[in-house]
Design a protein around this motif. Structure first.
Motif, short mmCIF file in Angstrom:
data_model
loop_
_atom_site.label_atom_id
_atom_site.label_comp_id
_atom_site.label_asym_id
_atom_site.label_seq_id
_atom_site.Cartn_x
_atom_site.Cartn_y
_atom_site.Cartn_z
N PRO A 7 0.87 -1.23 0.16
CA PRO A 7 -0.04 0.05 0.15
C PRO A 7 0.96 1.32 -0.04
O PRO A 7 1.99 1.33 0.88
CB PRO A 7 -0.97 0.11 1.39
N ALA A 8 0.58 2.27 -0.74
CA ALA A 8 1.41 3.63 -0.95
C ALA A 8 1.13 4.09 0.77
O ALA A 8 2.06 5.14 0.83
CB ALA A 8 0.67 4.29 -1.86
N PHE A 9 0.05 4.08 1.38
CA PHE A 9 0.04 4.86 2.59
C PHE A 9 -0.35 3.81 3.62
O PHE A 9 -1.06 2.83 3.26
CB PHE A 9 -1.06 5.71 2.43
N PRO A 10 -0.02 4.03 4.77
CA PRO A 10 -0.36 3.09 5.95
C PRO A 10 -1.86 3.27 6.08
O PRO A 10 -2.33 4.19 5.95
CB PRO A 10 0.52 3.48 6.91
N SER A 11 -2.55 2.09 6.71
CA SER A 11 -3.81 2.05 6.84
C SER A 11 -4.15 2.88 8.27
O SER A 11 -3.13 3.27 9.07
CB SER A 11 -4.39 0.77 7.23
N ARG A 12 -5.30 3.18 8.44
CA ARG A 12 -5.66 3.94 9.78
C ARG A 12 -5.14 3.18 11.13
O ARG A 12 -4.87 4.02 11.83
CB ARG A 12 -7.20 4.17 9.86
N SER A 13 -5.38 1.86 11.10
CA SER A 13 -4.85 1.17 12.34
C SER A 13 -3.55 1.29 12.23
O SER A 13 -2.84 1.21 13.67
CB SER A 13 -5.55 -0.06 12.34
N GLN A 14 -2.70 1.46 11.15
CA GLN A 14 -1.14 1.39 11.33
C GLN A 14 -0.81 2.82 11.93
O GLN A 14 0.05 3.02 12.42
CB GLN A 14 -0.72 1.06 9.88
N ARG A 15 -1.65 3.80 11.32
CA ARG A 15 -1.37 5.09 11.67
C ARG A 15 -1.40 5.53 13.35
O ARG A 15 -0.86 6.11 13.92
CB ARG A 15 -2.13 6.06 10.69
N LEU A 16 -2.86 4.87 13.55
CA LEU A 16 -3.20 4.76 15.16
C LEU A 16 -1.87 4.18 16.02
O LEU A 16 -1.42 4.73 16.96
CB LEU A 16 -4.31 4.07 15.34
N LYS A 17 -1.44 2.99 15.31
CA LYS A 17 -0.23 2.45 16.20
C LYS A 17 0.80 3.16 16.18
O LYS A 17 1.39 3.45 17.26
CB LYS A 17 0.08 1.00 15.52
N ALA A 18 1.28 3.93 15.26
CA ALA A 18 2.49 4.79 15.15
C ALA A 18 2.23 6.10 16.06
O ALA A 18 2.94 6.54 16.71
CB ALA A 18 2.74 5.20 13.76
N ALA A 19 0.93 6.54 15.87
CA ALA A 19 0.72 7.79 16.69
C ALA A 19 0.77 7.63 18.39
O ALA A 19 0.72 8.47 18.82
CB ALA A 19 -0.42 8.52 16.00
N THR A 20 0.19 6.76 18.77
CA THR A 20 0.11 6.29 20.07
C THR A 20 1.18 5.34 20.51
O THR A 20 1.20 4.95 21.89
CB THR A 20 -1.20 5.39 20.17
N HIS A 21 2.44 4.89 19.72
CA HIS A 21 3.40 4.11 20.27
C HIS A 21 3.93 4.70 21.55
O HIS A 21 4.09 3.65 22.36
CB HIS A 21 4.47 4.38 19.29
N GLY A 22 4.32 6.04 21.79
CA GLY A 22 5.01 6.26 23.04
C GLY A 22 4.09 6.14 24.25
O GLY A 22 4.54 5.54 25.42
N THR A 23 2.69 6.47 24.08
CA THR A 23 1.83 6.25 25.48
C THR A 23 1.46 4.94 25.43
O THR A 23 1.55 4.38 26.66
CB THR A 23 0.31 7.01 24.89
N HIS A 24 1.36 3.87 24.48
CA HIS A 24 1.20 2.60 24.79
C HIS A 24 2.55 1.73 25.22
O HIS A 24 2.30 1.20 26.25
CB HIS A 24 0.81 1.91 23.15
#
Length: 196
Positions: A7-24
């Protein structure tokens, strides 16, 4: 010739994972620092954290707009199993408290909270194996961590496929990310309160 498409762009779930990595990641380390598998008593504190979080989100599993977007959502609610696990561990339910979710939670924000809940279900399969060392399992004390009969990974992929398909604006996606981070912060707060 390679026919595998990336995929050219990461999926929403992949973007959520990346954006919340530090908190998680911070939350995971905080929980594991409490040595929750040292005894059943320590594990029970973790289950109390789980109960408090899942009590917060219980109403989301019956919201018609969410049910329409996420097939099988109602069957994903684990609060009853967590309550049973607490009973098995001879623990009372945590006292009733106001939900950490806003009273009029917007759909994108709610999606972020559900993303965290479903992710914890996937990660729970690792904890489930560790709980076996305490004599706990699907029939006693750790039922809420047991994998779905279809398999944890497949169950997660079904959820993320539905989540990824929800039409959201960029602003709404930012709200979903904030919802997920708020959920992680809420769980962290419960850890701090239960492990004093």
């Amino acid at each position: 010739m390679n026919t595998t498409e990336t995929p050219a762009f990461p999926s929403r779930s992949q973007r959520l994972k990346a954006a919340t990595h530090g908190t998680h990641d911070s939350l995971d380390k905080r929980i594991m620092a409490e040595d929750i598998f040292a005894s059943r008593a320590r594990f029970a504190r973790f289950v109390r954290v789980q109960y408090r979080f899942h009590r917060d989100i219980q109403a989301l599993y019956a919201v018609p707009a969410l049910v329409a977007l996420l097939p099988g959502l109602a069957g994903r609610c684990r609060l009853e199993q967590i309550a049973q696990d607490l009973g098995d561990l001879e623990q009372g339910l945590p006292a009733a408290a106001p939900t950490a979710l806003p009273a009029a939670v917007e759909l994108p924000h709610a999606l972020g909270w559900l993303y965290v809940a479903e992710g914890s279900n996937l990660g729970g399969t690792i904890l489930f194996k560790m709980a076996a060392k305490l004599g706990l399992g699907a029939r006693f004390g750790a039922s809420h961590l047991a994998a779905h009969p279809d398999g944890a990974a497949r169950h997660w992929r079904q959820f993320t496929a539905a989540l990824d398909a929800v039409p959201l604006t960029a602003g709404q996606e930012a709200e979903a990310i904030e919802g997920a981070n708020a959920a992680f912060r809420t769980v962290r707060g419960y850890v701090e309160e239960e492990f004093v």
